[in-house]
Design an enzyme around this catalytic site. Structure first.
Site, PDB file in Angstrom:
ATOM      1  N   SER A  29      48.344 125.631 -89.713  1.00  0.00           N
ATOM      2  CA  SER A  29      48.496 125.758 -91.100  1.00  0.00           C
ATOM      3  C   SER A  29      48.965 124.358 -91.848  1.00  0.00           C
ATOM      4  O   SER A  29      49.496 123.644 -91.519  1.00  0.00           O
ATOM      5  CB  SER A  29      49.642 126.821 -91.175  1.00  0.00           C
ATOM      6  OG  SER A  29      49.965 127.231 -92.323  1.00  0.00           O
ATOM      7  N   SER A  30      48.450 124.771 -93.306  1.00  0.00           N
ATOM      8  CA  SER A  30      48.786 123.359 -94.116  1.00  0.00           C
ATOM      9  C   SER A  30      50.523 123.297 -94.361  1.00  0.00           C
ATOM     10  O   SER A  30      51.086 122.369 -94.378  1.00  0.00           O
ATOM     11  CB  SER A  30      48.268 123.835 -95.291  1.00  0.00           C
ATOM     12  OG  SER A  30      46.987 123.805 -95.300  1.00  0.00           O
ATOM     13  N   HIS A  63      40.301 124.542 -91.480  1.00  0.00           N
ATOM     14  CA  HIS A  63      39.315 124.533 -92.484  1.00  0.00           C
ATOM     15  C   HIS A  63      37.909 123.972 -91.814  1.00  0.00           C
ATOM     16  O   HIS A  63      36.901 124.458 -92.489  1.00  0.00           O
ATOM     17  CB  HIS A  63      39.927 123.462 -93.529  1.00  0.00           C
ATOM     18  CG  HIS A  63      40.957 123.951 -94.025  1.00  0.00           C
ATOM     19  ND1 HIS A  63      42.277 123.663 -93.792  1.00  0.00           N
ATOM     20  CD2 HIS A  63      41.428 125.213 -94.963  1.00  0.00           C
ATOM     21  CE1 HIS A  63      43.253 124.057 -94.747  1.00  0.00           C
ATOM     22  NE2 HIS A  63      42.891 125.248 -95.298  1.00  0.00           N
ATOM     23  N   GLY A  66      39.469 132.171 -92.965  1.00  0.00           N
ATOM     24  CA  GLY A  66      40.165 132.115 -91.679  1.00  0.00           C
ATOM     25  C   GLY A  66      40.682 133.417 -91.249  1.00  0.00           C
ATOM     26  O   GLY A  66      41.446 134.062 -92.420  1.00  0.00           O
ATOM     27  N   GLN A  91      48.979 132.885-106.898  1.00  0.00           N
ATOM     28  CA  GLN A  91      49.423 133.584-105.544  1.00  0.00           C
ATOM     29  C   GLN A  91      50.721 133.159-105.218  1.00  0.00           C
ATOM     30  O   GLN A  91      50.959 133.599-103.930  1.00  0.00           O
ATOM     31  CB  GLN A  91      48.092 133.357-104.629  1.00  0.00           C
ATOM     32  CG  GLN A  91      48.010 132.000-104.109  1.00  0.00           C
ATOM     33  CD  GLN A  91      46.675 131.982-103.314  1.00  0.00           C
ATOM     34  OE1 GLN A  91      45.603 131.750-103.919  1.00  0.00           O
ATOM     35  NE2 GLN A  91      47.090 131.785-102.024  1.00  0.00           N
ATOM     36  N   LYS A 142      43.357 133.713 -89.760  1.00  0.00           N
ATOM     37  CA  LYS A 142      44.808 133.568 -89.569  1.00  0.00           C
ATOM     38  C   LYS A 142      45.476 134.146 -90.570  1.00  0.00           C
ATOM     39  O   LYS A 142      46.610 134.702 -90.376  1.00  0.00           O
ATOM     40  CB  LYS A 142      45.060 131.895 -89.738  1.00  0.00           C
ATOM     41  CG  LYS A 142      46.371 131.569 -90.183  1.00  0.00           C
ATOM     42  CD  LYS A 142      47.347 130.696 -89.384  1.00  0.00           C
ATOM     43  CE  LYS A 142      48.596 130.574 -89.881  1.00  0.00           C
ATOM     44  NZ  LYS A 142      48.819 130.672 -91.260  1.00  0.00           N
ATOM     45  N   LEU A 145      43.843 119.904 -95.931  1.00  0.00           N
ATOM     46  CA  LEU A 145      42.728 120.464 -94.870  1.00  0.00           C
ATOM     47  C   LEU A 145      43.191 119.938 -93.384  1.00  0.00           C
ATOM     48  O   LEU A 145      43.560 119.010 -93.065  1.00  0.00           O
ATOM     49  CB  LEU A 145      41.458 120.184 -95.223  1.00  0.00           C
ATOM     50  CG  LEU A 145      40.945 120.540 -96.629  1.00  0.00           C
ATOM     51  CD1 LEU A 145      39.482 119.889 -96.850  1.00  0.00           C
ATOM     52  CD2 LEU A 145      41.100 122.113 -96.765  1.00  0.00           C
TER      53      LEU A 145
END
Ligand code: PAF
Length: 278
Positions: A185-186, A37, A147, A61, A149, A33
């Site tokens: 972004s993670s 987030h 998000g 995914q 994004k 996170l």
């Protein structure tokens, strides 16, 4: 904040959280996170009495050869962040419970899933739609937050929730960026310092292109120039850079209605996506 893993505990915990008729918002995540987030949790708190979050790195995914194995996992840190942000419930589903032995049912959303990330990452959106459907059915929130994004993901989820009548209001939350403009972004942790610096060409390219389109320049020319700039900055692969309709994600070659500039490109070993409204 109450934390559970076992799906069997969920009904009783949800009854307690919703006691007295409290409304519930859900923030589904894959963990690792960051402030993006936390913006989802803040918006969730503004829209519902109680907030639940999930952390689940969803194998469905990820395609073959993608980063499932190295996707960052930092459960204790994530839980502390969620608690500090005022989250009431954290559910950490197990893969075995979400995808029991013999699991054979997936959700695929035609049309809006097919281009862009859908073409570059076959099966990705069916994986996202399936897990989000399962989380929404298990938690039954009044509102769920995602998000902007992942703009195409948001459009896919909206379509699925409307088509299947899953119930919750779907809310998109604007992308949170570092001070220099890079979208959080993670996956940014995969970037070396030098790649991270060069990666700034992505948000800059989108910004410059949006301005040029607003100023009336020819869309195809603007996109060609932006692609060249990305290559110059060191992006080796550009999966797409396009002007699209914000609802259908269909490409536009001239400005029309509500639009979004979207892009996905790889620098080093890191694939970045970004988008901005036009
Ligand atoms: O955006 C994400 O983190 C994931 O795609 C989601 C929506 C949690 C589904 O796994």
């Amino acid at each position: 904040m109450q934390t559970i893993r076992d799906m069997a505990d969920l009904p009783a915990v949800l009854r307690a959280v919703r006691g007295g008729g409290a409304t519930l918002a859900l923030v589904p995540t894959m963990g690792a996170l960051h402030a993006g987030h936390m913006a989802l949790v803040a918006e969730a708190r503004a829209r519902a009495d109680k907030v639940a979050a999930t952390i689940f790195v969803n194998p469905l995914q990820f395609g073959a050869g993608e980063d499932l194995g190295r996707y960052p996992r930092q459960e204790a840190e994530d839980a502390a962040m969620l608690e500090a942000a005022g989250c009431d419930l954290l559910w950490l589903p197990t893969p075995g419970q979400l995808y029991p032995h013999g699991f054979a049912t997936t959700v695929s959303v035609a049309g809006v899933s097919e281009r862009w990330d859908g073409a570059a990452r076959p099966g990705h959106f069916a994986g996202v739609a399936t897990v989000v459907a399962k989380l929404l059915l298990a938690v039954r929130p009044d509102v769920a937050l995602f998000g902007e994004k992942d703009f195409q993901q948001l459009a896919v989820i909206r379509r699925m929730v409307a088509d299947l009548g899953l119930g919750p209001e779907i809310v998109g939350v604007p992308t949170v960026r570092d001070v220099d403009g890079l979208a959080l972004s993670s996956r940014n942790i995969y970037l070396t310092a030098e790649e991270r610096h060069r990666a700034l060409a992505l948000p800059r390219g989108l910004q410059d292109s949006a301005e040029a389109i607003r100023a009336g320049q020819h869309v195809a020319t603007v996109l060609d120039q932006a692609e060249l700039a990305l290559r110059d900055a060191g992006f080796e692969r550009i999966d797409y850079l396009a002007l699209v309709d914000a609802a259908t994600l269909e490409p536009l070659n001239a400005p029309a209605g509500e639009m979004r500039l979207i892009a996905a490109a790889t620098i080093g070993t890191t694939r970045l996506i970004d988008n901005i409204p036009v």
